[in-house]
Design an enzyme around this catalytic site. Structure first.
Site, short mmCIF file in Angstrom:
data_model
loop_
_atom_site.label_atom_id
_atom_site.label_comp_id
_atom_site.label_asym_id
_atom_site.label_seq_id
_atom_site.Cartn_x
_atom_site.Cartn_y
_atom_site.Cartn_z
CG ASP A 1 49.81 23.94 -21.88
OD1 ASP A 1 48.93 22.75 -22.74
OD2 ASP A 1 49.12 24.54 -22.75
CB SER A 2 48.00 18.52 -20.88
OG SER A 2 49.22 17.64 -21.79
CG ASP B 1 52.16 22.60 -25.44
OD1 ASP B 1 52.57 22.15 -26.54
OD2 ASP B 1 50.94 22.22 -25.10
CE LYS C 1 51.38 21.18 -28.65
NZ LYS C 1 50.29 21.59 -28.18
CD GLU D 1 46.65 25.54 -27.04
OE1 GLU D 1 45.80 26.28 -27.23
OE2 GLU D 1 46.50 24.31 -26.38
CD GLU E 1 42.42 19.31 -27.94
OE1 GLU E 1 42.31 18.81 -27.22
OE2 GLU E 1 44.28 19.72 -28.00
#
Length: 284
Positions: free
Chosen positions: A57-58, A96, A126, A128, A195
Site C-alpha cells: 500500500d506504499s 497488502d 499481508k 499489519e 519494519e
C-alpha cells in the site's frame, strides 16, 4: 485437449511460481529477496531476480502522491495486484490489505482478502497488526487465505504510534514487538515483515519466531529483506529513509532524457526522417 491434459498443463504452469510452503521452508537458509512492484512493466523487470513481489500500500505515496498509506482503497490494491500478477511468472506475489479493509472484524477481513485473491490471482495477502489482529489472522488462515504479517513500525497506525520512528527503543516496547511477532506466527502467518525496529530486537525476533522474518529497516540477520523498488532505483526522491540503499539514480536519467527530448522537439530535430511514415526522399 482432454480435461486431464488441460489440468496437467495448468498445474505445470503454476508450479513454476514459488509456493507458500517453499517460501516458508527458507527460514534460516538462503536469505529471501523481496521488492515491491505496482505495475506490469516493473513486475516483468524484477520477477527473475526476487523471491517475492509485494504489492504494497506504499503505492499510495510512491505512485499517487499521498502523504501516507491511509487513503489507499481496496479497489486500488486489486487493480495494481492484478497488474503485478500479469507481469510475473516465478515470484510469490503478496498484496497488502489497505487500511479499513480488515480491522472491523475477521468476517470483513475475509471478504476483503477473498476479493483480493480472486480478482488479482495473488498467492497471499499481508496485513499489519500484532496481538490485536491474531484472531483475524487465524480466521483467514483457517479459511484458506495465506497471510503474511507485519509488525514493528506499522505505517497504517502512524497516527496512533505518533510518527515513523523506530520501534523497540525501550524494554517494554521491545517486549511488545516480540509478543506481536510470536502471536502472529502462532496464529498461522507463513511469514512476517518486521519494519523499523532496533537491530537487537530484529535479531532476537528472527531467532525466536519459527517463520521467515523479512526485514525492512531491521537487521541483516533477518531471513530476508524487502525494500520499495522505486527507492533502490532512485525514482522516489521526495524522502530517503535511513535503511534504503540506492542501487541506481534513474530519476536523474529520466530528467536528462526528458530535457534532451524537449530540446530536440523545440529545434525540430525530432522527429527525423527515420521516425516518419512516408517521408519524402530528397532528389539530387
Amino acid at each position: 485437449m482432454s480435461v486431464h491434459g488441460k489440468s496437467a498443463s495448468l498445474e505445470g504452469a503454476t508450479s513454476k511460481r514459488l509456493s507458500i510452503p517453499e517460501f516458508a521452508a527458507r527460514k534460516g537458509a538462503e536469505p529471501l529477496v523481496c521488492l515491491t512492484a505496482y505495475t506490469t512493466p516493473m513486475a516483468q523487470r524484477l520477477d527473475g531476480h526476487v523471491d517475492l513481489l509485494m504489492v504494497g500500500d506504499s503505492l499510495g505515496m510512491v505512485l499517487y502522491g499521498f502523504d501516507s498509506t491511509l487513503p489507499v482503497t481496496l479497489d486500488m490494491m486489486i487493480q495494481h495486484g492484478a497488474a503485478v500478477c500479469r507481469g510475473s511468472r516465478t515470484s510469490l506475489v503478496v498484496v497488502d490489505m489497505p487500511f479499513g479493509s480488515y480491522q472491523e472484524s475477521p468476517e470483513q477481513a475475509f471478504r476483503s482478502a477473498a476479493r483480493i485473491m480472486k480478482e488479482t490471482g495473488c498467492q497471499a495477502v499481508k496485513l499489519e497488526g500484532g496481538r490485536d489482529l491474531a484472531d483475524t489472522v487465524s480466521f483467514l488462515v483457517k479459511r484458506g487465505v495465506p497471510v503474511m504479517g507485519h509488525v514493528g513500525l506499522m505505517p497504517q497506525s502512524v497516527n496512533t504510534l505518533g510518527g515513523y520512528r523506530a520501534r523497540g527503543r525501550g524494554d517494554q516496547e521491545a517486549a511488545g514487538v516480540m509478543a506481536d511477532a510470536i502471536a502472529i506466527a502462532e496464529a498461522g502467518a507463513f511469514s512476517i515483515v518486521l519494519e523499523g525496529v532496533m537491530e537487537q530486537i530484529a535479531q532476537a525476533v528472527t531467532a525466536r519466531v519459527p517463520v521467515p522474518i523479512i526485514g525492512i529497516g531491521a537487521s541483516a540477520a533477518c531471513d530476508g529483506q524487502v525494500l520499495v523498488a522505486e527507492d533502490i532505483l532512485g525514482l522516489f526522491s521526495s524522502f530517503k529513509p535511513r535503511f534504503v540503499k540506492r542501487y541506481a539514480e534513474l530519476g536523474a536519467d529520466i530528467e536528462e532524457a526528458a530535457a534532451r527530448y524537449a530540446a530536440d522537439v523545440r529545434t525540430r530535430s525530432f522527429p527525423g526522417p527515420e521516425h516518419i511514415f512516408g517521408a519524402m526522399k530528397k532528389h539530387g
